[in-house]
Scaffold this motif. Structure first.
Motif, PDB file in Angstrom:
ATOM      1  N   THR A  50       1.147  -0.649  -0.193  1.00 17.94           N
ATOM      2  CA  THR A  50       0.238   0.069  -0.188  1.00 17.94           C
ATOM      3  C   THR A  50       0.603   1.072  -0.095  1.00 17.94           C
ATOM      4  OG1 THR A  50      -2.153  -1.094   1.151  1.00 17.94           O
ATOM      5  CG2 THR A  50      -1.691   1.035   1.544  1.00 17.94           C
ATOM      6  N   SER A  61      -0.979   8.991   0.388  1.00 16.81           N
ATOM      7  CA  SER A  61      -1.955   9.517  -1.054  1.00 16.81           C
ATOM      8  C   SER A  61      -1.206  10.599  -1.021  1.00 16.81           C
ATOM      9  CB  SER A  61      -3.349   9.705  -0.018  1.00 16.81           C
ATOM     10  OG  SER A  61      -3.278  10.652   1.100  1.00 16.81           O
ATOM     11  N   ALA A 101      -2.189  -2.698   6.815  1.00 16.82           N
ATOM     12  CA  ALA A 101      -2.515  -2.538   5.767  1.00 16.82           C
ATOM     13  C   ALA A 101      -2.992  -0.560   5.512  1.00 16.82           C
ATOM     14  CB  ALA A 101      -1.709  -3.122   4.773  1.00 16.82           C
ATOM     15  N   GLY A 102      -2.298   0.005   5.348  1.00 12.43           N
ATOM     16  CA  GLY A 102      -2.714   1.389   4.868  1.00 12.43           C
ATOM     17  C   GLY A 102      -3.766   2.229   6.416  1.00 12.43           C
TER      18      GLY A 102
END
Length: 260
Positions: free
Chosen positions: A124, A128, A217-218
């Motif tokens: 991931t 972002s 994850a994330g």
């Protein structure tokens, strides 16, 4: 007439003489009796004294027994030792037992998370909206330039451009190995992804995780901080590295860096 008076006088004289003699004899007898009685009492006293000085057989045994005792102690006066009675402690409550794991479950299963990172695992993105600009590339075969330090050296990680306060996420399911502050990379988080793989995140702030914590994850693990003095010219950034059994890996081979 005179003859009769003379006889009377002789008779009276005889009576008086007899009385005197009798009185003397009586007094003598009384004195003699007293002497005999006194002698008898003296003899009796002597007999009693002689009897009291004799030691009976049982007294001899007692004397012998006393001779074996310490000074100033006798068999009759020696103290009697009473055995000490130790109180038996009351039973305490048994400690509560830890329930055993269910059938088929091991201690390892209850402690370690299921981490199974491998070469085919899709990572991931750690941020972002990442720009994709690599400020300093990974390079362990040759040296690369570090602007702030103005030196060429090997780089075990990639330095990615990022704005301050940008959230940083875990690239895979991981368990926190350490959270430490270093002069070069600031607040740095090392995380175990399984099978010997680890990820290293540097130049962070607002980290609330502790060693042993597990995240998916994330999951956001912190935010981008102001750069340390080692990266002033490079600007704010994410220091991101990977290792396999302690050996450095090129993160770009596992992470597709996308442009905005």
């Amino acid at each position: 007439m005179k003859s009769n008076q003379r006889k009377v006088r002789l008779a009276v004289s005889g009576l008086l003489l007899a009385a005197v003699v009798a009185t003397g004899i009586f007094a003598y007898n009384q004195d003699h009796a007293k002497e005999e009685q006194a002698k008898a009492q003296q003899e009796e006293v002597k007999d009693n004294l002689s009897e009291s000085t004799e030691e009976p057989a049982e007294d001899v045994n007692t004397s012998n027994a006393d001779a074996d005792l310490p000074e100033n102690e006798t068999a009759e006066t020696s103290p009697t030792v009473t055995p000490e009675v130790t109180a038996t402690p009351e039973p305490t409550e048994a400690p509560s037992e830890t329930p055993a794991p269910e059938a088929g479950q091991t201690a390892t299963d209850t402690v370690l998370p299921n981490l199974d990172f491998n070469e085919n695992t899709v990572l991931t993105a750690p941020m972002s909206g990442i720009s994709g600009e690599v400020l300093i590339p990974y390079s362990m075969d040759s040296t690369v330039y570090f602007p702030t330090l103005d030196v060429y050296k090997c780089s075990p990680a990639v330095v990615l451009a990022a704005e301050v306060d940008t959230p940083v996420a875990a690239v895979a399911k991981s368990q926190v190995v350490s959270v430490e502050e270093t002069a070069e990379t600031g607040l740095t988080l090392t995380m175990d992804m399984g099978n010997g793989y680890q990820a290293v995140y540097g130049q962070l702030k607002d980290v609330t995780l502790q060693a042993g914590d597990t995240v998916e994850a994330g999951t956001v693990i912190g935010n981008i901080s102001e750069p340390t003095r080692y990266y002033v010219k490079e600007g704010s950034n994410l220091y991101f590295g990977m290792t396999k059994d302690g050996a450095s890996l090129d993160p770009t081979e596992y992470l597709a860096l996308q442009a905005e």
